[in-house]
Every structure is written in C-alpha cells, then in structure tokens.
Scaffold this active site. Structure first.
Site, PDB file in Angstrom:
ATOM      1  N   ARG A 137     -10.680   0.403 -10.737  1.00  0.00           N
ATOM      2  CA  ARG A 137     -11.012  -0.430  -9.571  1.00  0.00           C
ATOM      3  C   ARG A 137     -12.348   0.061  -9.017  1.00  0.00           C
ATOM      4  NH1 ARG A 137      -5.670   1.305  -8.704  1.00  0.00           N
ATOM      5  NH2 ARG A 137      -4.090  -0.340  -8.851  1.00  0.00           N
TER       6      ARG A 137
ATOM      7  N   CYS B 102      -1.751  -4.152 -16.292  1.00  0.00           N
ATOM      8  CA  CYS B 102      -2.286  -3.102 -15.423  1.00  0.00           C
ATOM      9  C   CYS B 102      -1.705  -3.190 -14.014  1.00  0.00           C
ATOM     10  CB  CYS B 102      -3.815  -3.171 -15.359  1.00  0.00           C
ATOM     11  SG  CYS B 102      -4.458  -4.688 -14.615  1.00  0.00           S
TER      12      CYS B 102
ATOM     13  N   HIS C 195       0.827  -1.209   0.000  1.00  0.00           N
ATOM     14  CA  HIS C 195       0.000   0.000   0.000  1.00  0.00           C
ATOM     15  C   HIS C 195       0.861   1.259   0.000  1.00  0.00           C
ATOM     16  CE1 HIS C 195      -3.776  -2.162   1.723  1.00  0.00           C
ATOM     17  NE2 HIS C 195      -3.832  -2.064   0.422  1.00  0.00           N
TER      18      HIS C 195
ATOM     19  N   ARG D 169       2.665  -9.883  -1.156  1.00  0.00           N
ATOM     20  CA  ARG D 169       3.125  -8.574  -1.618  1.00  0.00           C
ATOM     21  C   ARG D 169       3.350  -7.588  -0.488  1.00  0.00           C
ATOM     22  NH1 ARG D 169      -2.271  -6.456  -4.710  1.00  0.00           N
ATOM     23  NH2 ARG D 169      -1.214  -4.465  -4.681  1.00  0.00           N
TER      24      ARG D 169
ATOM     25  N   ASP E 119      -0.613  -9.586  -8.259  1.00  0.00           N
ATOM     26  CA  ASP E 119      -1.104 -10.880  -7.795  1.00  0.00           C
ATOM     27  C   ASP E 119      -0.458 -12.032  -8.549  1.00  0.00           C
ATOM     28  OD1 ASP E 119      -2.831 -10.739  -5.562  1.00  0.00           O
ATOM     29  OD2 ASP E 119      -4.392  -9.840  -6.775  1.00  0.00           O
TER      30      ASP E 119
END
Length: 556
Positions: free
Chosen positions: A288, A486, A186, A449, A439
């Site tokens: 998203r 992406c 994040h 991650r 992912d």
C-alpha cells in the site's frame, strides 16, 4: 456458571483474563455564551488543542509504524481539516466557547458522514475519537483510552479507535472484545498486525461486569464467561498445539501434495518489512503506497522521496515478488490535491484509479518513481491499479505504465463485482488479477466494512463472495495468468484452503497470519481444498459455508 457468547473472531489466539473496560472522556461540554472580546482568545485555545492532538496522533503513529502509522496520520488530517477549523472559528465568533465550538462543529460533520449513503458511517468512530481528544484537552479531563492496570486483562470497548489499538501493549492487553466493528475494520486489521486475539461485533459486550473472568477465542469468535477449569485447560491446550504446529512449519506455502501457493505479505511501508521477512513471506502481495501521500494532503510527495521509500521495500525481497498498488485515494482516504470535495457518496464516486486518471501527472510520477526504484534490483516487480471496473480502466492503466517506461507486470485489483464478472475481458489488457476481498464484499453486499450492524455481510465466507472469487480465478486460468487474494480473507487459515481450492494462485496477508496459513495449508491436499471449496459454495450462509468446509477437511 459458564456461558458462551459469539461475535466475529478477527485475530487468532486465546486470551484468558479479567475484564477491564475502555475509559471515556466527558463527551459534551457545557453550552455557555462568551463575550465578543473573548472570541479571539477562545479561537486560539481551540487551534492549540487541535494542533496538540494532531501532533499526539502523529507521534503515536511514528511509535507504532507500518499500517498503524498511516491510519493515525489520516486521523491527524481529520483534526486539522481546514473546513472543520473554519466552522469552529465561526461558532466561537458568535459566542461559543472553544470546547463547545469544537463539539458542535464535529457533531455537524458527524451528521453529514452518517447520512452519506452509509458508506462513511464507519468513519464516525474515528471522528468521535478525534473530537473527544480535543474536547478532553480543552476541559482538562483525562483522554479517552485504555485503562491503567498493573495486571494483564481483556479489554472491552464499544469500539476501539486506531489511536488506542495501535499502541496496545500485548504484555498487558491479553485480547480485546468490541461491540462494534467488523472483520475488516481498522481495529481488526491492527489487532492481527499486533498478534493480539480479538473478537468484534459482539452485542452486549459492554454489559460484562468489570473484573469478570472471560476466555476469548479469536479464531472462532467465542467468548466464554466465567469459564470452567476444564474449558480453560482445553483452550490453552489447543493454543499450545497451534503454536507447536506453527513452529514446525517453515518454507514456501504449499499443500500436502506439493501444490505451491506462494504466501506473501501485505505491507504499508518499509516499517512493515522486518515482520514480513521474519514470518517467512515469499514476497509482498500488497504494498500500500498511501502512507507516503498522507504526510501532506495538499500535494503529492516528490519523485525522489517515492523512489527512496519504494527501493527500501524492493531491496528486502531479492528474487522475490513485490506487488505494488498505486495510490488508492478517495472515499475514506481523501487527499485535497486529488479527490473531489462534497461528493454525495464518495464510495461510489471518483476514487482509486479514477482519481489517478483524472490527475495523470500524479500517476505518471508514481510509475516513474517505481521504474527508477527497481533499476538494478533482482526482484520481480508487479504494479496494480485499485478499483478497476472494466477493460477500459485496465487498458488506461496499462498504457500509463508503458508510457512511464515501467519494466514490470501490470495488473488489476478485483474489488468491484463488474471486474469479477468480466475478468476475462480485463485480462486482455493486464497480466494478473488481485482480489481485494474487503472492498469486493463491501460492494457486493452494499455493506460498509466499518459498520458492525452489517458485519455478517462482510464475512468473507459469504457464498456469493466465493462465487466471485471463483469466477476471477477461472478467468485467469483460462488466460494462463495469475489471480491472487490480498484482502483480509487470505488471513483465515481455513478460508485460505478454500481459496486455494477455488483456483487462487497466491495469498497475501498481514505478516502475523502467515505461519497459521502455512501450517494449515500443509495439512491438506489440493483435492481436499477443491472439495472444501465446492462444499462452501453450495451453502446458503457464511456460517454454513465454514461448517461445510470444516466437515470436508476434517473427513466427516
């Protein structure tokens, strides 16, 4: 004496300044028993503190907007989790104070996350931050957060919680360095959105003394401690040259010999659109839609609310391409009305498209809303499903799109190795592929991650990951269809050239990265990109892959 440290560069740019460390709150409150008659009062104190912290997180999200808003709203949901609150009440009922009840309940949940097959371990930092904020409020001590300073500085932290990263002031925080985290954490994603140079996964960063001068290169991941005047001048000159190259670069993405590579933006909602338009994005490669669903974990947003939000994004790109990802819930983004509880390993359970197929009414409402939102607009709408594993998944999604009357291209995200290996089969049902490299790396290497200890396996330069990208791109070419990227890999300018050489047909990234990628692509021919891609795939490690590609593109 100048020394050099190396972490993982996650946000371009150079920062030169003095070190300041992230402040921390008192973490563990004293353990003492309270009389039974005080339990109700303490339960009230706990609930008030929880609601205040949740409100603060939501307010921070509203200020930050975009992707940060969705992350912070998810943190607010953690604070208000009914099971956690019930556990706090139970602990207070048998004699704990409000602060101790909060601390112990969160610690118990923390242990569950840490033991959930390692996948959820990366969310421990978010959980700890919420706990510390609630406990700090109850104890009356300062909240954890960035230091107060009148002078610009380089921020050093063990990890940065989204609540802190989202509201960093780039005028004061020149850059930041963390011991934990990875290239797709994040903090890294938000740093790129802010345009703040950042390096993560640097062991021992916390040992840098307060006030030490450092130079941070967010592109290479290098930290120069007590840099010489020559080094500072060299880094500054390089940064200015990059800035000049960016200013000179404009228009659609393309290689120097005219091979077009559309450069698209990743957006989390309408708030991200202005930055994407300003950066010259040719459309949206990843919209998203989770931000709409985080407002209320108990039920999905109405069709009307969805239509309004989708139309705002679609209207911003007339004649452009907008790729919408339907709701990707589960794992680290649980929703009470959609995702199962108590899964032993949510990352390998019912998430993404699997959740939607289990709740067809949620998928149907979203697809119908998209169909209505695009009516009358001159935009090229494409809709894709997350976590597609095989042709059966792809067919189920395409069928649902057709049943909803959606006039758009239907696609599948490649985030599971099986989808890359069987891409040609999947393309019998859908019209395009989009590689979610975050992912895809996570599942390829069994490497969360968010866990800094395995960040080398999350490096998008890993040759095995490049092999899977190549397989997908080759399958799409054979079927006469498109294959974009992406994931965060697309935001690395050098890697963008390699992805182009692998046959990827479009690149989507955070808006701040678009000028860097555009300028770099324009320096090389398609043939050079193809040779760089071959050299990178021939390497054995991510580091060697990067060096090999660099050598080809620099003509060595």
């Amino acid at each position: 004496m100048e020394t050099t440290l190396r972490g993982v560069g996650v946000s371009h740019g150079v920062a030169i300044g003095q070190v300041r460390h992230m402040g921390t709150a008192v973490l563990e409150p004293p353990a003492k028993q309270i009389p039974a008659e005080e339990a109700e009062r303490e339960q009230g104190r706990a609930r008030q503190a929880v609601e205040a912290v949740a409100a603060d997180l939501i307010a921070r999200g509203n200020l930050a907007g975009g992707e940060a808003q969705a992350v912070l709203e998810a943190q607010a949901m953690i604070a208000q989790d009914p099971e956690l609150i019930a556990d706090v009440d139970r602990r207070i009922a048998v004699g704990s104070t409000a602060e101790r009840g909060i601390y112990d309940a969160f610690s118990h949940y923390r242990e569950l996350l840490a033991g959930a097959g390692e996948y959820m371990a990366g969310r421990v930092a978010d959980l700890d931050d919420v706990r510390n904020r609630i406990v700090a409020r109850l104890l009356g001590v300062p909240m954890p957060g960035v230091p107060d300073s009148d002078e610009p500085y380089v921020l050093i932290a063990r990890d940065l919680a989204p609540a802190d990263t989202a509201l960093l002031d780039p005028a004061l925080v020149l850059g930041f360095v963390t011991e934990e985290g990875g290239p797709t954490s994040h903090s890294a994603i938000l740093a790129r959105a802010l345009g703040v140079p950042a390096v993560v996964a640097l062991p021992g960063a916390g040992e840098l003394a307060e006030g030490t001068q450092v130079a941070v290169d967010g592109s290479t991941g290098e930290i120069f401690v007590d840099p010489s005047e020559e080094k500072k001048a060299s880094l500054t000159r390089a940064a200015e040259e990059r800035k000049a190259a960016l200013a000179a670069s404009s228009g659609p993405g393309a290689t120097s010999d005219g091979h077009k590579v559309p450069l698209l933006a990743n957006v989390g909602g309408p708030a991200d659109v202005p930055a994407a338009v300003e950066a010259g994005a040719e459309g949206v490669g990843l919209f998203r839609t989770e931000f709409l669903f985080l407002d209320d974990s108990k039920k999905a947003p109405s069709e009307e609310k969805q239509v309004e939000a989708y139309r705002k994004v679609l209207e911003a790109f007339p004649e452009g391409r907008v790729v919408v990802r339907v709701l990707d819930a589960g794992a680290d983004k649980p929703l009470d009305f959609l995702t199962p509880v108590d899964e032993p390993n949510p990352a390998l359970g019912v998430r993404g498209l699997r959740s939607l197929l289990d709740h067809p009414e949620v998928l149907r409402t979203q697809l119908t809303a998209l169909a209505k939102a695009v009516e009358g607009l001159p935009v090229y709408l494409e809709v894709m499903a997350p976590m597609v594993a095989d042709r059966t998944d792809a067919k189920a999604f395409a069928d649902a799109c057709r049943e909803a009357g959606l006039q758009a291209k239907f696609g599948a995200m490649v985030e599971i190795p099986s989808a890359a290996l069987r891409a040609r089969s999947i393309l019998q049902e859908v019209e395009f592929l989009s590689l979610g490299t975050n992912d895809l790396a996570q599942y390829t290497f069994a490497a969360d991650r968010q866990v800094g200890a395995v960040s080398r396996l999350q490096d998008p330069w890993q040759p095995a990951l490049l092999d899977l990208v190549a397989l997908s791109a080759e399958a799409a070419k054979a079927e006469g269809k498109s294959c974009g990227v992406c994931g965060e890999a697309a935001s690395d300018p050098l890697l963008a050239c390699v992805l182009t050489g692998l046959g990827v047909t479009s690149l989507s990234m955070g808006a701040a990265s678009i000028p860097y990628v555009r300028a770099t692509l324009a320096k090389y021919t398609l043939a050079q990109c193809e040779r760089a891609a071959s050299a990178a795939r021939a390497a054995d490690t991510a580091h060697e892959a990067r060096l090999a590609a660099q050598a080809v593109l620099s003509g060595e």
